[in-house]
Design an enzyme around this catalytic site. Structure first.
Site, PDB file in Angstrom:
ATOM      1  N   SER A 133       0.868  -1.190   0.000  1.00 20.15           N
ATOM      2  CA  SER A 133       0.000   0.000   0.000  1.00 20.15           C
ATOM      3  C   SER A 133       0.899   1.231   0.000  1.00 20.15           C
ATOM      4  O   SER A 133       2.056   1.160   0.441  1.00 20.15           O
ATOM      5  CB  SER A 133      -0.850  -0.002   1.275  1.00 20.15           C
ATOM      6  N   TYR A 185      -2.156  -0.473  10.678  1.00 17.71           N
ATOM      7  CA  TYR A 185      -2.302  -0.821   9.259  1.00 17.71           C
ATOM      8  C   TYR A 185      -1.073  -0.374   8.467  1.00 17.71           C
ATOM      9  O   TYR A 185      -0.475  -1.164   7.718  1.00 17.71           O
ATOM     10  CB  TYR A 185      -3.574  -0.198   8.675  1.00 17.71           C
TER      11      TYR A 185
HETATM   12  N1  LIG Z   1      -8.708  -0.771  -1.154  1.00 13.46           N
HETATM   13  C1  LIG Z   1      -7.666   0.024  -0.880  1.00 13.46           C
HETATM   14  O1  LIG Z   1      -7.759   1.263  -0.814  1.00 13.46           O
HETATM   15  C2  LIG Z   1      -6.310  -0.573  -0.709  1.00 13.46           C
HETATM   16  C3  LIG Z   1      -6.134  -1.898  -0.366  1.00 13.46           C
HETATM   17  N2  LIG Z   1      -4.883  -2.395  -0.191  1.00 13.46           N
HETATM   18  C4  LIG Z   1      -4.691  -3.797   0.178  1.00 13.46           C
HETATM   19  O2  LIG Z   1      -5.279  -4.620  -0.814  1.00 13.46           O
HETATM   20  C5  LIG Z   1      -5.535  -5.898  -0.250  1.00 13.46           C
HETATM   21  C6  LIG Z   1      -6.916  -6.333  -0.666  1.00 13.46           C
HETATM   22  O3  LIG Z   1      -7.878  -5.463  -0.060  1.00 13.46           O
HETATM   23  P1  LIG Z   1      -9.126  -4.918  -0.865  1.00 13.46           P
HETATM   24  O4  LIG Z   1      -9.345  -5.716  -2.068  1.00 13.46           O
HETATM   25  O5  LIG Z   1      -8.959  -3.473  -0.990  1.00 13.46           O
HETATM   26  O6  LIG Z   1     -10.270  -5.143   0.226  1.00 13.46           O
HETATM   27  P2  LIG Z   1     -11.464  -6.183   0.279  1.00 13.46           P
HETATM   28  O7  LIG Z   1     -12.076  -6.004   1.625  1.00 13.46           O
HETATM   29  O8  LIG Z   1     -12.333  -6.032  -0.922  1.00 13.46           O
HETATM   30  O9  LIG Z   1     -10.731  -7.607   0.187  1.00 13.46           O
HETATM   31  C7  LIG Z   1     -10.067  -8.165   1.276  1.00 13.46           C
HETATM   32  C8  LIG Z   1      -9.920  -9.648   1.027  1.00 13.46           C
HETATM   33  O10 LIG Z   1      -9.220 -10.243   2.125  1.00 13.46           O
HETATM   34  C9  LIG Z   1      -9.950 -11.403   2.549  1.00 13.46           C
HETATM   35  N3  LIG Z   1      -9.761 -11.648   3.963  1.00 13.46           N
HETATM   36  C10 LIG Z   1     -10.010 -10.781   4.990  1.00 13.46           C
HETATM   37  N4  LIG Z   1      -9.775 -11.391   6.162  1.00 13.46           N
HETATM   38  C11 LIG Z   1      -9.369 -12.669   5.869  1.00 13.46           C
HETATM   39  C12 LIG Z   1      -8.990 -13.785   6.657  1.00 13.46           C
HETATM   40  N5  LIG Z   1      -8.973 -13.714   7.997  1.00 13.46           N
HETATM   41  N6  LIG Z   1      -8.637 -14.920   6.028  1.00 13.46           N
HETATM   42  C13 LIG Z   1      -8.662 -14.994   4.672  1.00 13.46           C
HETATM   43  N7  LIG Z   1      -9.006 -13.972   3.878  1.00 13.46           N
HETATM   44  C14 LIG Z   1      -9.365 -12.832   4.470  1.00 13.46           C
HETATM   45  C15 LIG Z   1     -11.408 -11.039   2.234  1.00 13.46           C
HETATM   46  O11 LIG Z   1     -12.188 -12.222   2.067  1.00 13.46           O
HETATM   47  P3  LIG Z   1     -13.203 -12.837   3.137  1.00 13.46           P
HETATM   48  O12 LIG Z   1     -13.897 -11.724   3.838  1.00 13.46           O
HETATM   49  O13 LIG Z   1     -14.092 -13.681   2.279  1.00 13.46           O
HETATM   50  O14 LIG Z   1     -12.337 -13.677   4.023  1.00 13.46           O
HETATM   51  C16 LIG Z   1     -11.254 -10.343   0.892  1.00 13.46           C
HETATM   52  O15 LIG Z   1     -11.191 -11.301  -0.141  1.00 13.46           O
HETATM   53  C17 LIG Z   1      -5.351  -5.731   1.263  1.00 13.46           C
HETATM   54  O16 LIG Z   1      -4.095  -6.285   1.612  1.00 13.46           O
HETATM   55  C18 LIG Z   1      -5.336  -4.232   1.462  1.00 13.46           C
HETATM   56  O17 LIG Z   1      -4.583  -3.859   2.579  1.00 13.46           O
HETATM   57  C19 LIG Z   1      -3.770  -1.637  -0.379  1.00 13.46           C
HETATM   58  C20 LIG Z   1      -3.895  -0.332  -0.717  1.00 13.46           C
HETATM   59  C21 LIG Z   1      -5.162   0.306  -0.915  1.00 13.46           C
HETATM   60  C1  LIG Z   2      -5.059   4.647   3.215  1.00 15.23           C
HETATM   61  C2  LIG Z   2      -5.882   3.460   3.047  1.00 15.23           C
HETATM   62  O1  LIG Z   2      -6.693   3.160   3.887  1.00 15.23           O
HETATM   63  C3  LIG Z   2      -5.741   2.626   1.814  1.00 15.23           C
HETATM   64  N1  LIG Z   2      -6.557   1.499   1.854  1.00 15.23           N
HETATM   65  C4  LIG Z   2      -4.349   2.228   1.528  1.00 15.23           C
HETATM   66  O2  LIG Z   2      -3.904   1.144   1.940  1.00 15.23           O
HETATM   67  O3  LIG Z   2      -3.651   3.033   0.877  1.00 15.23           O
END
Ligand SMILES: NC(=O)C1=CN([C@@H]2O[C@H](COP(=O)(O)OP(=O)(O)OC[C@H]3O[C@@H](n4cnc5c(N)ncnc54)[C@H](OP(=O)(O)O)[C@@H]3O)[C@@H](O)[C@H]2O)C=CC1
Ligand SMILES: CC(=O)[C@H](N)C(=O)O
Length: 276
Positions: free
Chosen positions: A154, A167
């Protein structure tokens, strides 16, 4: 040649595949001809996606429901990496928690969420990366195919973030660990790539309990499909790290090079504005 050519026995395991960036990465891999193993907790969402990908690609996409925040779930998924068909791993599972640590500490649910965040974003990612890198290098040395890992970091990895301290620290771990291992892997047929997105429209905001994404200009919020395309292309090339989008690249630069004495109060004020 980090990610070997696609084919029925060039399988990529994707965590966090039930929504957002993980699901988009699975789509991007399937479109390139890679069968996937889809991992997350929500079995129904994974099954829907596997059906969609199978219809598009004609390949067999497998589903494995597991909670990576538990020892049992992590053990199960780690075991899947022993499958010789697996040539790639994408660690996309992760979530955020917003709020000041002193406040979160007083709420049992939020306190548990913080622990869960570290277990998933740091410990599970580290565990699966170590297992995958070990297995992929062993196979490549024995004359098997090359292999590749993609870790989702991120832009918060590049500076501390008051209001999302745990985070941002978890993503700093992902970034630092992954870049170091990328360097260690030079000369092997295995690569580790990090993709570092900024705000992206997914289930993240709801899971993190923030409406910040609705309060910023659309220009600042990216789409999961674009992050996935950039990440998978970088993984296929075996790049060290990619931050998709000019706004995010500038933010990462600012985070790296602005003096902390100026940066931290500004970030704190910004996050307080968004209620964190
Ligand atoms: N969206 C954003 O702004 C940003 C996101 N990110 C990163 O991208 C990645 C994906 O997030 P994003 O797609 O945005 O968010 P989502 O909430 O859409 O996806 C998160 C995923 O993680 C899975 N997950 C959560 N907890 C668990 C668990 N305990 N075991 C297994 N799987 C789990 C969820 O599936 P389920 O609930 O079915 O388990 C889901 O598939 C993360 O690492 C996030 O930090 C990075 C930068 C920016
Ligand atoms: C700032 C945020 O919450 C974002 N999801 C990121 O990981 O950049």
């Amino acid at each position: 040649m980090p990610l070997p050519p696609p084919g029925p026995v060039a399988r990529v395991l994707v965590t966090g595949a039930s929504s957002g960036i993980g699901a988009a990465v699975a789509r991007a891999l399937a479109a390139r001809g890679y069968p996937t193993t889809l991992v997350a907790r929500r079995a129904d969402a994974l099954a829907d996606l596997a059906g969609e990908l199978g219809g598009l690609s004609g390949l067999e996409h497998e589903v494995h429901a597991a909670d990576l925040g538990t020892d049992a779930g992590l053990d199960d998924v780690r075991a899947l990496l022993d499958d010789e068909r697996v040539v790639g791993l994408v660690n996309a599972a992760g979530f955020g928690v917003t709020g000041r640590v002193a406040d979160l500490a007083d709420d049992a649910g939020q306190r548990a969420a913080l622990d869960g965040l570290v277990r998933l974003n740091v410990l599970a990612l580290h565990d699966l990366t170590v297992a995958a890198v070990g297995a992929l290098v062993r196979r490549a040395r024995a004359g098997g195919p090359s292999g590749a890992v993609l870790n989702v970091s991120s832009i918060t990895a590049f500076q501390p973030l008051p209001g999302a301290a745990s985070y941002a620290a978890s993503k700093a771990f992902v970034q630092s660990f992954s870049e170091a291992v990328h360097a260690e892997l030079a000369g092997t047929d295995v690569t580790l790539t990090t993709v570092s997105p900024g705000l992206t429209r997914t289930g993240f905001a709801e899971a993190a309990g923030t409406d910040a994404f609705d309060q910023v200009p659309d220009l600042v919020v990216g789409e999961a499909a674009d992050v996935a395309e950039a990440g998978v292309a970088a993984m296929a090339r075996g790049d060290r790290s990619i931050t998709p989008g000019l706004v995010n690249q500038l933010s990462a630069l600012g985070g790296r090079f602005t003096p902390r004495t100026l940066l931290l109060p500004a970030l704190k004020a910004g996050m307080e504005h968004f209620g964190a």
